[in-house]
Design an enzyme around this catalytic site. Structure first.
Site, mmCIF file in Angstrom:
data_model
loop_
_atom_site.group_PDB
_atom_site.id
_atom_site.type_symbol
_atom_site.label_atom_id
_atom_site.label_comp_id
_atom_site.label_asym_id
_atom_site.label_seq_id
_atom_site.Cartn_x
_atom_site.Cartn_y
_atom_site.Cartn_z
ATOM 1 N N HIS A 108 -9.010 3.803 -1.707
ATOM 2 C CA HIS A 108 -7.653 3.300 -1.504
ATOM 3 C C HIS A 108 -7.227 2.355 -2.638
ATOM 4 C CE1 HIS A 108 -4.013 1.939 0.244
ATOM 5 N NE2 HIS A 108 -4.476 0.985 1.023
ATOM 6 N N CYS A 139 0.819 -1.212 0.000
ATOM 7 C CA CYS A 139 0.000 0.000 0.000
ATOM 8 C C CYS A 139 0.853 1.261 0.000
ATOM 9 C CB CYS A 139 -0.926 0.001 1.210
ATOM 10 S SG CYS A 139 -1.762 -1.575 1.429
ATOM 11 N N CYS A 196 -13.343 0.173 7.648
ATOM 12 C CA CYS A 196 -12.386 -0.297 6.648
ATOM 13 C C CYS A 196 -12.427 0.573 5.394
ATOM 14 C CB CYS A 196 -12.722 -1.725 6.239
ATOM 15 S SG CYS A 196 -13.006 -2.837 7.620
#
Lengths: 391, 391
Positions: B336, B87, B210
């Site tokens: 994301h 990430c 999340c």
């Protein structure tokens, strides 16, 4: 910018190691690297790590491999990152590590590469290697890398009169060299006839025109000029380095008998070093298939395209010749653990320049300037480094 | 070393784009980047490209993605490399691109990130995200990232008295911010009750704790100080930057309520910038799960661990507060797309510092110094950047 030197290097043998995973392979190369630092070094001196890998074992640990490996050798808090450009991943890891030192972000950086390829069938290996070609226009059309390079070879034969026998001579030379390298995967001499009679892979290639799948790792330790003396009186400086890119798919390129990525990368490296190809004493080039070494001769400026076949015919690129190429055995005989290859080339150049080729019969004499050349896939990327011993 | 500035940036909306592949997403962000350069720029001025991606669409084009994307925007011969740290891939791409300019290897470099996650089921996505945890000790034991962060959250609650409601307030804040961001994936306000009543994922998390899976790309253009004036009178300089690493597996770490990788990366960035956390006007931090933003407050020095909960309780990290955090909506609400995230954070900081947040209601007023913070996996790696507008 600061000048950067190699002060240590290590490499596993390349080959088939069913008992060793990526962590063990990396640790083995890391240990030899530490031992190669003449005045010794505390591993805690290492400030950053750049690690090349295509896929670290066909999917085993694709993400964040770099900190995982550094943790395994007891250095979990050394900032680490994975760099990927297919078969040039190791070369680009080295490139980024040099920049980290040159930019002043750190004084001592590690560049490494690792790949574990022998734990899957060759069909599976072929599949995951294919992810580095153009997926839409090559991979999904069924082209493997052997197929891509075979197309290039056929074209080169057509355009420049390269014969099948001449192509085979690349493999013959590199196996001759590899036989002397205790770390090579294939240590047997072969003849032109061996190559021609081998199992067909993709016309004109037989299995002897192709580099193998390999397990292996290589590690190189870099240091800024001002700190070199703390660790060795025999550093090898990287006096020029450059990178290049091109379209992945052959169909999009101006020419398929030359890699523009290599031409650009080497032009940049020569310019930075302030030298011409004539001043190179020996080279490690990317011979993933026999034709690739022929392309490299031209693209690195060792001679004109077509005319370079002579280099091989006249023995100039043999050990003892004017410009020995792939004295390690090259990818063909030494082996080709994808991510490790670029750093493994640097390992060979480092040792040759310091007169430490281990087996004396394979030591190049009086070499001062070496070059290494690492290609991604079928020429989508390339990295070239020029090294000079100083002391 | 040379100082480096951002002179342009672009970002796709983050979300679900079934009609767009990685090439199209990258091209969209690239186009906005070009248009953002005040005095215009010929794309052929770009000399190198560093592109972050974890897996470019769950295996679609794992190898040599960087030259593939550059070829797609008509720049096949710009040397390009993929950088991967899960990430934090985008953040590390940015880091390496800055070093390339700082070291003098080039004057103008592109840093980018891209990920295509919505073309697979969330089960598949969870599987391939798992490749960035410790495969042997976490992934193969069945731990997902939600599970790993849930363990961290439980521990934090135990050690510092963090309540379930306080945790939820991170999501509430970031959704409040994201609602104003036209490029955010989720543009709806939520309440603490929404979060608590959401579908359970991994105790104590519900789905509202999340960040989502997202498609998206972000591109940042870097320039050496001496050439900035050719392109803009409003550059944003990167005055400090640092990276850090740690063991991948939680079990190996000293503490699991703090990320050592973030602490190291930020300490380096603050030291280079010569400032303290008190001088940061706003920050984009890595809130992949609600607890991650709480960890970031402490690890970035915004306050003492445990005590930082107050920042949220008292509204200090809201837009209009003393230290707005994740005004973009953060990973939680903005989205994301793994590899894109680090460069998308830089895009937000760049625009906020130049007073160009587009929607005026979300513009931070009179900000001079911003920070971005990108984490790999569950803290195996981290990259921190400090930015200042000059002009």
């Amino acid at each position: 910018m600061r000048r950067v030197a190699i002060i240590g290097a290590g490499q596993t043998p390349y080959g088939d190691f069913p008992g060793l995973g990526v962590k063990e392979l990396f640790a083995m190369a890391f240990k030899e690297m530490l031992e190669s630092v003449d005045k010794g070094i505390d591993p805690r001196e290492i400030q950053q790590a750049y690690i090349g890998s295509l896929s670290a074992g066909s999917g085993f640990q694709l993400g964040q491999l770099a900190p995982l490996l550094m943790g395994h050798v007891g250095l979990p808090n050394v900032p680490a990152v994975r760099v990927e450009n297919a078969c040039a991943s190791g070369g680009f890891a080295l490139y980024n590590a040099i920049n980290a030192v040159a930019s002043g972000q750190c004084d001592i950086a590690l560049a490494a590469g690792v790949e574990k390829m022998r734990d899957v069938s060759s069909t599976k290996a072929k599949y995951w290697l294919g992810i580095s070609g153009d997926t839409e226009f090559e991979r999904l059309a069924g082209l493997t890398f052997a197929g891509i390079y075979a197309i290039i070879a056929r074209r080169y034969m057509e355009e420049y009169g390269l014969t099948r026998e001449q192509l085979a001579k690349v493999a013959v030379k590199n196996h001759y060299h590899g036989k002397m390298n205790p770390k090579a995967q294939f240590r047997q001499e072969i003849t032109v006839e061996t190559v021609l009679k081998g199992a067909p892979v993709a016309d004109p290639f037989t299995v002897w025109d192709c580099s193998p799948t390999s397990d292996g790792a290589a590690v190189v330790l870099l240091c800024s000029e001002d700190r070199v003396k703390e660790f060795t009186d025999h550093p090898v400086f990287i006096i020029g380095y450059g990178i290049g890119s091109d379209y992945l798919a052959l169909q999009d390129r101006d020419s398929i008998t030359s890699f523009k990525a290599t031409r650009q990368a080497s032009a940049r490296a020569y310019r930075m070093a302030g030298i011409t190809p004539k001043e190179i004493d020996f080279a490690e080039v990317h011979d993933c298939f026999t034709i690739a070494e022929i392309l490299a001769y031209g693209d690195l400026g060792f001679g004109e395209k077509g005319e370079v076949i002579r280099l091989l015919e006249e023995g100039e690129t043999y050990l003892g010749g004017r410009l020995p190429v792939n004295v390690s055995g090259g990818l063909k005989s030494k082996g080709h653990p994808i991510g490790a290859t670029g750093c493994g080339q640097a390992y060979e150049v480092f040792n040759q320049l310091r007169g430490r080729a281990k087996n004396p019969e394979r030591q190049i004499k009086n070499a001062e300037v070496g070059l290494s050349h690492n290609v991604g896939g079928s020429g989508g990327t390339a990295a070239v480094f020029i090294y000079r011993r100083e002391g």
